[in-house]
Write an enzyme that holds these catalytic residues in place. Structure first.
Site, short mmCIF file in Angstrom:
data_model
loop_
_atom_site.label_atom_id
_atom_site.label_comp_id
_atom_site.label_asym_id
_atom_site.label_seq_id
_atom_site.Cartn_x
_atom_site.Cartn_y
_atom_site.Cartn_z
N SER A 298 -76.40 -58.04 105.79
CA SER A 298 -77.36 -58.53 106.79
C SER A 298 -76.75 -59.36 107.91
CB SER A 298 -78.46 -59.34 106.09
OG SER A 298 -79.44 -58.49 105.56
N LYS B 95 -77.20 -58.31 111.54
CA LYS B 95 -78.36 -58.69 112.35
C LYS B 95 -77.96 -59.59 113.53
CE LYS B 95 -82.01 -58.42 108.80
NZ LYS B 95 -81.28 -57.97 107.61
N SER C 39 -84.10 -63.03 107.43
CA SER C 39 -83.40 -61.77 107.22
C SER C 39 -84.40 -60.62 107.16
CB SER C 39 -82.56 -61.80 105.94
OG SER C 39 -81.56 -60.80 105.99
#
Length: 494
Positions: free
Chosen positions: A160, A163, A331
């Site tokens: 993640s 991102k 997230s």
């Protein structure tokens, strides 16, 4: 067994053997801005965290408490004056009492500081908890200098933390004030109403109710009778199901959905998802139209907006800055994929996984960032085909602090605060080392753990860091090892 990695092409190197950051971080007002950022992280958290928890973490792309604190510091004499620049950034104006407790290292030479940092980080990076392959980069944000690197140009699966790249590309392409529109359009013969999705995954029942009320008013003004209801998802293309398959971490990617397709009333984290997010949103809209006094001839059906249709109602999402902060703090995979597609649309690419990959990569290149070895297969980091380097992530974070790139600031303000918010809320406690001095995006897949963000060191410097590990066997142990690495940057780790 080490994961196979792609061979990156050569990038310009600085004198430390790392990527040479662009000369966007200038001495003067820029370094003063960075000291204010550092100061808010050191001293402002006592005040800021309470304000964030009370008001929510998103305030149109800026954390309100930090912004107010920076303004107070500027009025107190924080403005830059001619002749104050130096090769080493001074501690933040608010930091000395805290830094004294941490141990001031301002008298050390730059080389000694680098040696000390390497001595602190190298053994921690060798922890077996970090698996078979691990890489690390630390950048002094005020100078753009890479002050520590290990495997800096090795492409790794970022989970993640990708991102950060998605968010930066979207902000650069669209600006922090951009809003995603969901519209209702009426056909020229006033017989068909179409709910047209623009790609806002945060659309909810309240927004649909407002759209229905506005639509009803417009139809009454036109004297329209019963209408046929359709819904248009054509703004997005390509596969709707993420390459990982059906998963509670992400809904089917659609230009029209409500509440991210969640079926349990939750607002974050894994959740059961609908198989038909667009149809569900349209059916809810149909019920709300009926409540508003509009008769529909039948249930909603998918279809394209009629040629010549006019807009009778519009709902705008929160500003892109707020969407970015929500995506990073929680997230949020659904928002991240929407950000990638909005970037694709701006670039004239199809709003698909492939189009998002091309558009985000092109944006990062346009920002002057090192993309060698990078493959941005999705916007969320759920795809193991994603590859980035620690150099790219740390460079992105440093760029987000650049005074010449205020549009990127939500990348920093959206990072979870260690021990207080988002995905770092339960990874530190109020007594842990580094609590409040670290803001970072987490990343977790089976066998992959990462952490990338900023930390304030014992001299008041703001450091950007990226730590990536693969081949890990215990998520809890890997996270603890990453947290220890980040805490070492604050000067608090023994």
């Amino acid at each position: 067994m080490a994961e196979p990695v792609e061979k990156p092409t050569e990038e310009p190197l600085n004198r430390w053997g790392g990527w040479k950051a662009p000369t966007y971080l200038k001495r003067g007002s820029g370094s003063q801005d960075l000291r204010l950022v550092a100061g808010s992280a050191v001293l402002g958290l006592v005040v800021a965290v309470g304000a964030v928890l009370a008001a929510g973490p998103w305030d149109s792309g800026q954390r309100k408490a930090e912004r107010d604190l920076a303004a107070v510091q500027e009025r107190a004499g924080g403005a830059h004056h001619q002749g104050e620049a130096s090769d080493t950034p001074a501690p933040a104006p608010s930091a000395p009492p805290v830094l004294t407790a941490l141990g001031d290292t301002a008298g050390h030479s730059a080389a000694a500081g680098k040696n000390a940092l390497a001595a602190a980080l190298a053994p921690l990076l060798d922890s077996p908890a970090l698996g078979s392959v691990r890489t690390a980069v630390v950048v002094d944000v005020a100078t753009g200098e890479q002050v520590y690197a290990d495997g800096a140009t090795t492409p790794m699966t970022p989970a993640s933390t990708v991102k950060i790249a998605t968010a930066a590309a979207a902000l650069s392409a669209l600006g922090p004030h951009h809003r995603i529109a969901t519209t209702v359009r009426l056909s020229p013969d006033s017989r068909t109403v179409t709910l047209a999705g623009g790609g806002d995954p945060t659309l909810d029942e309240a927004a649909l109710r407002s759209l229905a009320a506005d639509t009803a008013r417009s139809l009454r003004a036109d004297g329209a009778g019963a209408v046929r209801l359709t819904y248009d998802t054509s703004r997005y293309s390509g596969p709707a199901v993420h390459p990982i398959g059906r998963n509670e971490n992400i809904a089917r990617v659609s230009a029209l959905m409500a509440d991210e397709g969640r079926l349990d009333g939750s607002t974050r984290g894994p959740a059961p998802r609908t198989d038909d997010p667009a149809g569900d949103a349209a059916r809810t809209f149909a019920e709300l139209l009926d409540e508003a006094g509009v008769e529909t001839r039948s249930g909603p059906t998918p279809g394209r907006t009629a040629a010549g249709a006019r807009t009778v109602a519009t709902h705008l999402s929160a500003p892109l800055s707020a969407l970015v902060e929500r995506a990073l703090t929680n997230s949020d995979n659904d928002i991240a994929e929407a950000l990638a597609r909005q970037t694709a649309l701006k670039a004239g690419e199809p709003a698909s996984f492939a189009g998002g990959r091309r558009a985000v990569t092109a944006r990062l290149k346009a920002l002057g960032l090192p993309t060698a070895g990078a493959r941005l297969a999705d916007g969320s980091g759920l795809d193991r085909a994603d590859k980035v380097t620690a150099t790219l992530l740390a460079g992105l974070l440093a760029l987000a602090a650049d005074p010449d790139h205020p549009e990127l600031r939500p990348v920093l303000t959206g990072l979870p605060v260690a021990g207080f918010s988002g995905t770092l809320g339960d990874r530190y406690t109020a007594t842990s080392r580094g609590t409040g001095l670290i803001r970072a995006k987490t990343g977790t897949l089976t066998g992959v753990n990462s952490l990338a963000g900023t930390a304030v060191d014992a001299k008041g410097r703001l450091l950007a860091f990226a730590f990536l590990a693969s081949g890990t066997t215990s998520p809890d142990e890997a996270e603890a090892a990453l947290d220890t690495l980040a805490a070492a940057l604050t000067g608090a780790a023994g």
